[in-house]
Enzyme design. Structure first.
Site, PDB file in Angstrom:
ATOM      1  N   ASP A  46      30.842  45.644   4.939  1.00  0.00           N
ATOM      2  CA  ASP A  46      31.882  46.672   5.056  1.00  0.00           C
ATOM      3  C   ASP A  46      31.481  47.977   4.382  1.00  0.00           C
ATOM      4  O   ASP A  46      32.127  49.007   4.613  1.00  0.00           O
ATOM      5  CB  ASP A  46      33.190  46.177   4.417  1.00  0.00           C
ATOM      6  CG  ASP A  46      33.823  45.047   5.205  1.00  0.00           C
ATOM      7  OD1 ASP A  46      33.977  45.208   6.425  1.00  0.00           O
ATOM      8  OD2 ASP A  46      34.141  44.007   4.606  1.00  0.00           O
ATOM      9  N   ASP A  64      36.054  44.096   2.269  1.00  0.00           N
ATOM     10  CA  ASP A  64      35.700  43.474   0.996  1.00  0.00           C
ATOM     11  C   ASP A  64      34.245  43.058   0.866  1.00  0.00           C
ATOM     12  O   ASP A  64      33.805  42.678  -0.214  1.00  0.00           O
ATOM     13  CB  ASP A  64      36.561  42.223   0.778  1.00  0.00           C
ATOM     14  CG  ASP A  64      36.109  41.060   1.663  1.00  0.00           C
ATOM     15  OD1 ASP A  64      35.876  41.295   2.868  1.00  0.00           O
ATOM     16  OD2 ASP A  64      35.977  39.932   1.157  1.00  0.00           O
ATOM     17  N   ASP A 124      39.176  45.191   8.097  1.00  0.00           N
ATOM     18  CA  ASP A 124      38.256  44.071   8.243  1.00  0.00           C
ATOM     19  C   ASP A 124      39.124  42.814   8.363  1.00  0.00           C
ATOM     20  O   ASP A 124      40.302  42.821   7.994  1.00  0.00           O
ATOM     21  CB  ASP A 124      37.354  44.006   7.008  1.00  0.00           C
ATOM     22  CG  ASP A 124      36.517  42.751   6.973  1.00  0.00           C
ATOM     23  OD1 ASP A 124      35.921  42.406   7.998  1.00  0.00           O
ATOM     24  OD2 ASP A 124      36.490  42.101   5.904  1.00  0.00           O
TER      25      ASP A 124
END
Length: 607
Positions: free
Chosen positions: A505, A501, A312
């Site tokens: 996600d 995080d 990410d």
């Protein structure tokens, strides 16, 4: 050292004492050896008897009991005692090693606070942390554990976060800083406003994760469990065959029974069923000591085979600590008004951009102004603020409006169906990201980036980091789709890891072969298979190294134990092995395999 281990050691020393005496008082040698045998063997025989009653005739207690009793019957008295004695020595060493390996896990379990000092007027009352509510004020004195997550409203201090994150250096905290449960207040008196109940606190979530971790077995551990169920009956059957059939044709019953006893001793699978799980336990314990929480040994095994690593962007590769850079307004509204409306829409959001907008506004938010708030994942927020309809987000949310084409990360704002302006943000790379990407590439691990950010921002970051494959402007569902593509393209027999995080996600963390979560949202922590407790992304290298070392040592133990046992059985068939060699193939190999397993924990502590 616990009481059970102390008792076992005393019994072993007493047994050794009578064995030594038997050499000096020869006429009572058998009596002394029987006493020595009963001291260390009574519990084993009793366990074997209880096991027989429930049909467990092939457990290690039964195997050791029957082989030692048979050794007594054929006149091999010293060997009979040695079988049980060294088995007990192996048990003591095994229990001691397991207890030591659990030490770091126990340290995490000791994070649990015993009490909280809740402020009631001018008094403080010591209460159970479970009884504290959100927005209560608690007092944390120097030397006390922080019992609940919250925000410091008064005081400055240094805190020890080592039990939570593995970081040895104290952390300075001050008014308005967030503080997590489980850390220890070192110096100053702190007043903290509670932000979550104990059941939802960081420390309680960690405890739940740790409690679940050892239940999730790796495929290696499952293989050993299945192997032991097959291996032991086969070897015991061979021992029975050897004791009965050959004497019928060639005679010498005692010699063949002696060979059968060797098979019985070697048949005990202790070296395998102890050392392999202990290797993984050492890996999990060593990683947790360094601030990497692994939720099960199966995830260590998967991580060791990773060949594709997807990231990410916001809050993972970057700090996610956005700062408002520019506020650009249309003529019908001022910059301060634009920021006010934007800040009120973000009141319940945990997104880093939302926090930066609220921080830039730097005034109290009036919840009474806000109605009909709706967060649209991957797009933005829609709400009524002070009677005006506010849309704030990315171009996907505002696709019906003409928006400026920007290279920066930006939130666009529409008020009552009129484009009102935009806010741009700055973000910084996390420390260690550049070195991590370089290390992964040097170790043959392909990297990719999945982000909801705009393409120009994603391109610049990917180019600077040397990430060749990236996907931008993704909704959560699109992230899963792109991850599926990466999974389909990965090398055969390899795995894919994803690290993120945020709430968006969570689906990707679940879909990846192994999901690594930063210490961010609850959803990410729960969905991740591995959690970086201090958000230090460079610890991914540490986790991969520990996983590879764990697997290497587990396989070393499997190959070593099986090879030695088969070798001794072959020697026994040709009359080239004795009980002492069989004892080494059982207890000695177990001892060496356990020592080898403990290397994982030491390795994790040093790297």
């Amino acid at each position: 050292m616990n009481q059970n281990i102390k008792k076992d050691i005393i019994q072993i020393l007493l047994s050794l004492f009578f064995i030594v005496i038997s050499f000096f008082i020869y006429e009572f040698k058998i009596i002394f050896l029987i006493i020595a045998y009963l001291i260390v063997g009574y519990e084993i025989i009793h366990k074997a008897y209880k096991s027989l009653r429930v049909g467990g005739f092939l457990d290690e207690n039964f195997l050791m009991s029957i082989s030692s009793i048979c050794a007594f019957l054929i006149g091999e008295h010293l060997e009979a005692v040695a079988i049980i004695l060294f088995y007990r020595v192996g048990e003591v060493f095994e229990n001691y090693s397991v207890n030591n390996s659990r030490k770091s896990i126990k340290e995490i379990m000791n994070l649990t606070p015993d009490y909280a000092n809740i402020k009631k007027g001018d008094k403080t009352i010591k209460v159970d942390p479970n009884s504290v509510k959100i927005d209560d004020i608690i007092i944390i004195k120097p030397g006390e554990k922080v019992p609940l997550d919250g925000v410091i409203i008064s005081g400055n201090s240094t805190i020890n976060t080592s039990a939570l994150t593995g970081e040895s250096l104290p952390l300075e905290v001050k008014t308005k800083d967030e503080i997590l449960s489980g850390v220890v207040n070192i110096s100053g008196l702190l007043e903290v406003k509670v932000k979550s109940e104990f059941k939802n606190s960081t420390v309680n979530k960690i405890l739940e994760l740790v409690e679940d971790a050892t239940a999730k077995k790796s495929s290696s551990e499952k293989f050993i469990t299945k192997f032991a169920k097959i291996y032991t009956p086969i070897v015991v059957s061979l021992a029975i065959f050897m004791a009965i059939l050959p004497p019928i044709f060639v005679g010498d019953f005692k010699d063949w029974l002696y060979k059968a006893l060797i098979f019985l001793v070697v048949s005990c699978p202790c070296a395998l069923v102890v050392s392999v799980p202990l290797s993984f336990f050492g890996g999990i314990g060593g990683a947790s000591k360094r601030g990497v929480l692994v939720k099960g040994s199966n995830f260590l095994e998967v991580l060791a085979r990773v060949k594709v690593f997807a990231f990410d962007k916001t809050g993972t590769l970057t700090k996610g600590e956005f700062k408002v850079d520019k506020i650009v307004n249309e003529s019908f509204i001022t910059k301060d008004e634009l920021l006010k409306y934007a800040a009120h829409t973000q009141i319940y959001s945990s997104h880093p951009i939302a926090k930066s907008i609220i921080k830039a506004f730097n005034q109290n938010l009036d919840e009474n102004l806000i109605t009909n708030l709706e967060e649209i994942p991957g797009q933005g927020i829609k709400a009524m603020v002070g009677g005006k309809e506010i849309l704030i987000g990315n171009p996907k949310l505002l696709k019906d409006f003409t928006l400026p084409n920007l290279d920066e990360t930006a939130s666009f704002i529409v008020i009552d169906s009129k484009f009102a302006g935009y806010i741009t943000f700055k973000d910084e790379l996390r420390d260690g990201v550049v070195n991590l990407i370089s290390w992964l590439k040097n170790n043959g691990i392909k990297t990719a980036m999945l982000t909801g950010d705009k393409n120009s921002v994603a391109f610049n970051l990917a180019h600077n980091l040397g990430i060749k494959e990236y996907y931008a402007e993704l909704l959560p569902a699109n992230k899963v789709e792109k991850l599926e593509n990466l999974i389909n393209k990965k090398p055969k027999n390899s795995t894919l890891a994803y690290i993120g995080d945020g709430i968006n996600d969570a689906p990707v963390l679940v879909r990846a072969d192994v999901g690594i979560a930063m210490l961010g949202t609850d959803a990410a922590m729960e969905a991740g298979d591995i959690v970086l407790m201090d958000n230090n992304i460079s610890k991914i290298k540490l986790a991969i190294k520990i996983s590879k070392k764990t697997i290497s040592i587990a396989y070393q133990n499997i190959i070593f134990a099986i090879s030695i046992k088969i070798f001794v059985m072959i020697l026994a068939v040709f009359g080239l092995a004795n009980i002492w060699l069989a004892i080494f193939a059982d207890v000695g190999v177990t001892f060496l395999a356990i020592l080898n397993s403990l290397r994982v924990f030491r390795y994790a502590s040093k790297i």
